[in-house]
Each structure stands twice: as structure tokens, then as C-alpha cells.
Design a protein around this motif. Structure first.
Motif, mmCIF file in Angstrom:
data_model
loop_
_atom_site.group_PDB
_atom_site.id
_atom_site.type_symbol
_atom_site.label_atom_id
_atom_site.label_comp_id
_atom_site.label_asym_id
_atom_site.label_seq_id
_atom_site.Cartn_x
_atom_site.Cartn_y
_atom_site.Cartn_z
ATOM 1 N N SER A 1 -1.645 -4.828 7.350
ATOM 2 C CA SER A 1 -0.507 -4.986 6.811
ATOM 3 C C SER A 1 0.236 -6.278 7.238
ATOM 4 N N VAL B 1 13.739 -2.510 -5.673
ATOM 5 C CA VAL B 1 12.568 -2.279 -4.729
ATOM 6 C C VAL B 1 13.279 -1.762 -3.435
ATOM 7 N N SER C 1 11.697 0.517 2.276
ATOM 8 C CA SER C 1 10.158 0.771 2.714
ATOM 9 C C SER C 1 9.243 0.280 1.970
ATOM 10 N N GLY C 2 9.416 -0.608 0.955
ATOM 11 C CA GLY C 2 8.536 -1.383 -0.044
ATOM 12 C C GLY C 2 8.115 -0.442 -1.016
ATOM 13 N N GLY C 3 8.609 0.590 -1.210
ATOM 14 C CA GLY C 3 8.499 1.403 -2.384
ATOM 15 C C GLY C 3 9.444 1.171 -3.533
ATOM 16 N N PRO D 1 5.788 3.693 -0.660
ATOM 17 C CA PRO D 1 5.082 2.277 -0.452
ATOM 18 C C PRO D 1 3.467 2.642 -0.439
ATOM 19 N N LYS D 2 3.054 3.912 0.143
ATOM 20 C CA LYS D 2 1.600 4.110 0.233
ATOM 21 C C LYS D 2 0.850 4.348 -0.986
ATOM 22 N N LEU E 1 1.502 2.204 -3.683
ATOM 23 C CA LEU E 1 1.662 0.914 -4.350
ATOM 24 C C LEU E 1 0.294 0.152 -3.709
ATOM 25 N N THR F 1 2.558 -7.767 -0.292
ATOM 26 C CA THR F 1 2.168 -6.146 -0.003
ATOM 27 C C THR F 1 3.405 -5.495 0.239
ATOM 28 N N PRO F 2 3.505 -3.949 0.272
ATOM 29 C CA PRO F 2 4.717 -3.220 0.466
ATOM 30 C C PRO F 2 5.472 -3.330 1.680
ATOM 31 N N SER F 3 4.605 -3.779 2.814
ATOM 32 C CA SER F 3 5.506 -3.944 4.127
ATOM 33 C C SER F 3 5.707 -5.399 4.082
ATOM 34 N N SER G 1 9.456 -5.080 3.223
ATOM 35 C CA SER G 1 10.384 -4.532 4.037
ATOM 36 C C SER G 1 10.942 -5.652 5.049
#
Lengths: 410, 367
Positions: free
Chosen positions: A393, B265, B268-270, B340-341, B343, B354-356, B359
Motif C-alpha cells: 500500500s 471520503v 481512513s480511506g473509507g 477502506p478494506k 474498497l 488506493t485507500p491508504s 489517508s
């Protein structure tokens, strides 16, 4: 351009032909040749006094696109082209800030200048610095309000700051283009050096990851992997399982190389991975390419190994050089980024020659021989690169560091 | 190095005893006190409103909320951008003579805006983003309030273009559509939930690029936004089918990817989106289908919900057929939080993230 340097054109054509014929393969060789050719392109390129960087960028792009088109599966070519473009943009920006302040000092000390000019150049220096700072950065929330991201960012910055009066008075016109070329070539040399030596830097980290009496499983053969294991062998004794890697059987070669170095080596069939994985402490593999989301393109069968490792919670570690890091996201990797190789590697024509359709002469039997597998990022535990270990990531950060966003789509 | 020294040297000059900038600043302060120089911001607004506003102005009661609502009524303008537009108007009105004063005015206005609709995430995200920009800009680069104000106003205006203008270079929605269109594969089936302008733009662009695909829209209770989405897609000649919200799992095996928009958004990226998005993402995840989110970066909000109850409640009237006894409690919230996990990727005008990475963007901005 074409007329000015026939040798270079011939060299590029030759390289493209070799790529098409698969005479040059593998990310390391293709990356190295690409960087060498691009260095030649840069040193041959005449740089006009205005729009110096964009001339270089255009030249590199046009040659780069031809090489990329010659073999789209060798993602390293595109990566190196983008890296070189990034180097040009970076050097141009740093020269721009240096150059403008240098000129200002001259105009300030010059008594003949009117006050207006001094004031103006002072303002432009600050503006240019700010513009360049943001031009170099990837678009982010940070500069969303300061700078509207645009594809022509650097090219528009160029003409606005080249105040013709100020510039013509300063006589560093030629020296600036020389400087730009010089520093870009230096940057490309560094890149070349990185590409050639990355495996030793990756191997240096081997002792942190491989411990005494561990069992390592690997698939495919790569130079990095060999160096990594041999480096660990210097201090530790451990056991390696090697999948043979049908139908190319790279594993056999690697097994031989490791056995010669007095490492406990066991060859297993690709289908035995799941049976062996419960005894394994760590899976370590090389990669063909790494995508921006952390997904990996590797030798066929790698996905299965990764799934087996996940099933038994075995860490799945990928060794890679930064030149393999591609700034693109895979849309349809199983199809778009795969190479269908000759079926003769799987089936000998002599054995199946009687499987032809009697009426049409066409085959009744088909064989599919894909070269690559795509492993999604969620199955990967760690990347070990020449810049250290990274989580999948985290790769987007590396992408932002080594590439300019305007080059993502060439 | 040289350039920094140079700039700081110039700064030193500017902050000397009495300078030209200082004088203009003083001049400007006087100018703002002059009542004859008040210009109404928009001549085109309704006469009644105008009069109301003018009387407000005389009393010094400029309403940031009215301004916000005026901007919001434009069909293509997103809430966050409307908020920034309204705050820009506050700067224009402000009679503050120092950057600090201006900041205080802005802060008040933004608090008022946020308090006016506590449930809107993109509204508070827009306010936060602009406030953050103001604090950073004013403190660092401008000693001169006139220049500072002009720059802030200019940036605010420019920001509006991100949402309004049709040019693909500045328009966030177009950028996202360009980035995301390649993820739509020929012959694929896409599930979407709720009605989102970004998703619509993306799908339309993909269709106009010759991609053939099928879209499955959920009904989107309680507001039936999916029906609206289906109509919009049909008018763009994209084949659509409608399903009820509870058929998501039933349909998922036919689906190749899930594409949704977002209200906000989070750090957390969620994402926070219309209720049912979490459920769709869960089902997609369990069947290993990618979940993509299309969202403009001004929706990045500074919050970190830990669970569904952490969200400010956005209730809505839900019609349950048949008479219900009084004792039955109806669940009326209209949005949920998707961690986020679940997505895969987010398409934003900052690029595919990416979701991270989301953040990271937020941390970089607010650190």
C-alpha cells in the motif's frame, strides 16, 4: 532530427526490432538499453534557446513511444522513459529557480535599470519558485487550491518566466542549455547505475529477512533472487524449495546455481507447492513488473503460490528494483499484460500431429501458454527494493517520488 | 538556497518601519469603511432577495448561509464548492484590516455554515479545506492584506471552476471520468448504487469512447435515487437494469465491478455514501469483485469514523407501507460508512488512489 543523427535512428530501429523478435527480454536488459539509448538521444538533441526542456521532453517521448510500442509487455521500457522525463522536468525546474535569482542579482546591481524592472523581476522570482515547487509535486489536496493541475504545467511555466528583456541581457543562454543537458545526462547515468546495481542493494538486506534453518520457497529465476539467497548463504544456512517453473523450467537452472553455492536445494513440481507450503517459513520471488497499486506481474503460476502462501499464512515477499515499478494501474492484467507464448513449449508437435481435423486441417486440440501471472496486492506481504522494504500500500508514494504525473499517459 | 535568501531579504525590506504596502493597507482599511463603495455581489439575484440582502448589508448582517444556498441552487455545483464560493464572498465583504482579522471573520462564517447543516460532510470538508488554505497562505506569504485578500478571492473563484467549467483540464468530474474510463471493460456489467454525477460522467465518457457495457442500478430507497440514475443513463443510451436494494447479493455473480460515488471520503480511506453502499461493498468483497469509488478531492473530509454510529445522523422520512403501530422504531438514517478494506481503488481528480493514499493526502494537508 532524423537527418542529424542517422546512427542514433539506426540504433533505435535495431533495438525495436530486437524487442519485437524477443531477442532482448527481461526488465533489466530492456531497461538498461532504453536508458542508454535515451542518453544518446539527449546528448544528440540540439537545444534551442527557448523551450529547452520541452524540446528534450518531446525528443525523449517520440523515441520512447517507439520503443514502448515495439514490446508493450516489457513495462520497464515505459518506466525508464518516464523516469528520464521526470529527470528532465526536475533539472529544468531547479535550473529555473537558480537562473532567475542569478539574473535578479545582476539586474539589482545594474544601475541603468529602472525601478520598475527590479520590482517586476523580484515578484517573478517568488512566483517562479512557488510555481516550480507546485509543478514538481504530484497533484494533491495540498496544492489543489494553489495550482490547478494541468498537463501543460511545465511548458506553460517556461515561457511566462522567460522575460525576454531580462533573458537577452544575461549571456548565460548557451551555458544554461549546456547545464540542463549536462545535469540531465548525469541524472540518466545515475539511473543506469541504479538499474545495473540494484540487485546488490537488494541482496544487502537478505540477512534481515532470512534466518538460520529457515525453509524458503521460490518460483522462477531472477538475478536478484540468486544474489539475495547467496548473500544470506554467507552467514546463514537454510533450505530452499524451488518450483521447477514449467514450461520454461527456469527453476532447474536456479537450483543448479544454488546447489553449486552449497545451499540445501530441493526442486519440486509446480503442482507440489500446496503440499510443501506448510513446511515453508517464507516465500521469496522476483517479479517482472510491479504496478502502482502494489500488484505484481510475475512468471505464470505465481498467483497459485501466493494463494497457497496466504492459505497457510506464510509471508510472501517480492524482490524488485525500482525500474520495475510501473506508475499505471492494471485494468485487465490477465489479458492486457500477458504474453501468449508458443504452444510448442507445452506440447511437441510430433506428439499431437494426428490431432488435426481431417476435413479442415485445423487443430482439434488447443494449447494455451501464458507467460505471466498477475498477483493482486492483498496477497503480498512485503516488497524488498533497492530503497528498502515497502508495504504494497506504500508503493503509490514511490510512484509519486520517481515519476511526474503528466507522464503517466505518454 | 540562493532564491530563499533573496526572498527573505526582500521580506526584510517589506517589514521595515513604514512601507508602501503598509500605507496601501491603511488606505484599504479606510476604503472599506466607506458605505458608498459597497457593491452588491450579484446583480442577477432575485429582486426581493436583493433588497433583503441590501438591508442586511446596511446592518452589517451579511448571511453566509444565504450566499451558500444561492450557489448551491446551481445544478452543476457541488456542495463543497458552493461552501468555498460562499466563503470567498465573505472575504470580499470582510472589513478586516489585518489577515488575522480576516481569518477570524472567515472562521466565524465557516462555523456558521457548518452549524447550519451538521449532517453534510462535503460542506464541512469544503469549509475545512478552504480554511486550511487561508491559514497557510496568510501566515506565510502575505504581509499585505490587499494582496492577500485578492489572492484568496482569486483562488476561491478558480476553485469554483473545478466544478463548473466544461474544460477537462480544470473540471474535477471530467478528470475523474478520464482516469476511470479505462477501468470500464468492454462487455462488462457494472453495479452502481445511488445517484452520483461523477459516476454518471465516467460511464457516459466510457460509452462515448465506444465501450459497450451494462449498468445495474439499485432502486436506492428511501429517496429512489437509483431510479433517477437509471433515467440519466438511459438518456445517454446506456443499457440499464433496475434491481431492488435487497437483490444486490443475488445479482452480484453477474457483476464485474461495483462503481459508486461518495458523499465524503474520510481519513481512513473509507467512504461515506448513501445507505446500502457498505452492504454492496461487503457482498462484492466476498465475491472478489472490485469496488471502485469516484469522488472529487474536495470531498475528502477530516473525520475518522470508527463505526456506523460515529457518523452525524442524516435522517430522512422513510415510507413503510401499511400502518405501523406507534411502538415500532423505524431506522431512518440515509447513509453509511464503508471501511477502506472493502474498497479497491478511488478515482479522484488527484489521480487514481488506493485507500491508504487518501489517508496520506489528508495527513499531508492537515499535519
Amino acid at each position: 532530427m532524423g537527418a542529424a543523427m542517422p546512427d542514433l535512428q539506426a540504433a533505435v530501429d535495431d533495438f525495436c526490432t530486437k524487442l519485437r523478435r524477443r531477442q532482448v527480454e527481461g526488465s533489466m536488459d530492456t531497461a538498461k538499453f532504453t536508458a542508454l539509448l535515451l542518453r544518446q538521444v539527449i546528448s544528440h538533441q540540439r537545444i534551442p534557446p527557448s523551450a529547452q526542456a520541452s524540446t528534450l521532453i518531446d525528443a525523449v517521448k517520440s523515441v520512447g513511444l517507439r520503443m514502448i510500442d515495439a514490446n508493450r509487455l516489457e513495462l520497464a521500457i515505459g518506466n525508464v522513459v518516464r523516469r528520464v522525463l521526470h529527470i528532465i522536468r526536475e533539472e529544468d525546474a531547479s535550473l529555473e529557480t537558480d537562473g532567475v535569482t542569478g539574473i535578479n542579482l545582476i539586474t539589482d546591481s545594474d544601475d541603468e535599470n529602472d525601478g520598475y524592472n527590479i520590482a517586476q523581476s523580484g515578484v517573478s522570482a517568488a512566483a517562479v519558485a512557488a510555481a516550480n515547487r507546485s509543478a514538481l509535486r504530484a497533484p494533491s489536496l495540498h496544492n489543489l487550491l494553489e495550482w490547478i493541475p494541468s498537463s501543460g504545467a511545465t511548458t506553460t511555466v517556461g515561457p511566462t518566466i522567460t522575460d525576454p528583456e531580462v533573458r537577452s541581457r544575461s549571456s548565460d543562454k548557451n551555458s544554461r542549455s549546456w547545464k540542463l543537458k549536462h545535469s540531465v545526462i548525469e541524472g540518466v547515468n545515475e539511473l543506469l547505475n541504479d538499474i545495473e546495481n540494484y540487485h546488490s542493494q537488494v541482496a544487502e538486506q537478505a540477512l534481515e529477512h532470512i534466518h538460520q534453518n529457515e525453509v524458503i520457497l521460490t518460483q522462477g529465476r531472477s538475478r536478484t533472487l540468486l544474489h539475495f539467497l547467496l548473500e544470506a548463504r554467507k552467514k546463514r544456512s537454510f533450505q530452499v524449495f524451488i518450483c521447477e517453473g514449467a514450461p520454461r523450467y527456469d527453476g532447474h537452472i536456479l537450483a543448479k546455481e544454488l546447489a553449486e553455492a552449497d545451499l540445501q536445494t530441493t526442486v519440486i513440481t509446480d503442482s507440489a507447492v500446496f503440499a510443501m507450503i506448510s513446511r515453508v517459513n517464507m516465500v521469496i520471488v522476483g517479479a517482472h513488473a510491479v504496478m502502482a497499486n502494489g500488484g505484481v506481474i510475475g512468471p505464470v503460476g505465481l498467483h497459485m503460490v501466493a494463494l497457497a502462501a496466504r492459505r497457510h499464512a506464510v509471508p510472501f515477499v517480492v524482490l524488485t528494483g525500482l525500474h520495475k515499478l510501473c506508475p499505471l494501474y492494471p485494468h485487465n492484467p490477465h489479458v492486457l499484460l500477458n504474453d501468449m507464448r508458443s504452444p510448442s513449449e507445452i506440447l511437441d508437435f510430433g506428439d499431437v500431429s494426428d490431432c488435426l481435423d481431417d476435413t479442415t486441417g485445423g487443430p482439434r486440440l488447443r494449447a494455451v501458454n501464458p507467460a505471466f501471472d498477475y498477483v493482486p496486492p492483498e496477497l503480498i506481504s512485503l516488497f524488498i527494493t533497492d530503497s528498502g522494504g515497502h508495504n504494497p500500500s506504500y508503493l503509490y508514494r514511490l510512484v509519486a517520488e520517481y515519476y511526474s504525473p503528466e507522464d503517466f499517459a505518454l | 538556497m540562493k532564491s530563499e535568501e533573496e526572498i527573505s531579504r526582500r521580506r526584510g525590506e517589506v517589514s521595515g518601519a513604514v512601507t508602501y504596502e503598509w500605507l496601501t493597507q491603511a488606505e484599504a482599511a479606510r476604503f472599506h469603511k466607506d458605505p458608498d463603495n459597497f457593491k452588491p455581489l450579484r446583480a442577477s439575484s432575485l429582486v426581493g432577495q436583493q433588497q433583503q440582502r441590501l438591508s442586511d448589508e446596511r446592518e452589517g448582517l451579511f448571511s453566509v448561509i444565504d450566499e451558500f444556498n444561492l450557489w448551491r441552487s446551481k445544478p452543476e455545483l457541488a456542495e463543497a464548492v458552493a461552501a468555498i464560493k460562499a466563503l470567498t464572498a465573505v472575504i470580499q465583504r470582510s472589513e478586516a484590516t489585518t489577515m488575522m482579522g480576516l481569518e477570524i471573520d472567515l472562521k466565524k462564517a465557516s462555523e456558521a455554515l457548518k452549524a447550519w447543516d451538521e449532517t453534510s460532510i462535503s460542506l464541512s470538508a469544503g469549509c475545512d479545506l478552504f480554511m486550511r488554505y487561508v491559514t497557510r497562505t496568510s501566515a506565510l506569504e502575505y504581509e499585505d492584506i490587499v494582496a492577500g485578500k485578492a489572492r484568496l478571492i482569486e483562488r476561491g473563484e478558480k476553485f469554483g471552476e473545478i466544478s463548473l467549467k466544461a474544460s477537462p483540464r480544470t473540471n474535477a468530474r471530467q478528470t475523474i471520468a478520464l482516469l476511470g474510463k479505462d477501468f470500464v471493460q468492454d462487455g462488462s456489467t457494472i453495479l452502481t448504487h445511488g445517484c452520483s454525477r461523477v459516476v454518471l460522467a465516467l460511464l457516459k465518457l466510457a460509452a462515448s469512447n465506444g465501450k459497450h457495457f451494462h449498468v445495474i442500478c439499485t432502486e436506492g430507497r428511501p429517496k429512489n435515487s437509483g431510479v433517477e440514475m437509471a433515467n440519466q443513463l438511459l438518456s445517454a443510451k446506456i443499457p440499464v437494469s433496475l434491481i431492488i436494494d435487497s437483490a444486490i447479493a443475488y445479482t452480484m455473480e453477474k457483476v464485474d465491478m461495483v462503481l459508486v460515488g461518495a458523499d465524503g471520503v474520510v481519513e481512513s480511506g473509507g467512504i461515506i455514501n448513501m445507505i446500502g453502499t457498505y452492504q454492496a461493498a461487503l457482498v462484492a468483497h466476498s465475491m472478489s469483485k472490485p469496488v471502485y469509488v469516484a469522488a472529487e478531492s474536495y470531498k475528502f473530509a477530516r473525520m475518522y469514523p470508527l463505526d456506523q454510529r460515529d457518523l452525524p445522523l442524516a435522517p430522512c422520512y422513510v415510507h413503510f407501507p401499511g400502518a405501523l403501530p406507534e411502538s415500532v422504531i423505524a431506522e431512518v438514517s440515509t447513509r453509511d460508512y464503508t471501511p477502506p478494506k472493502y474498497l479497491t481503488l478511488l478515482f479522484t481528480d488527484l489521480g487514481v488512489l488506493t485507500p491508504s493514499a487518501v489517508s496520506d493526502e489528508l495527513i499531508q494537508l492537515y499535519l
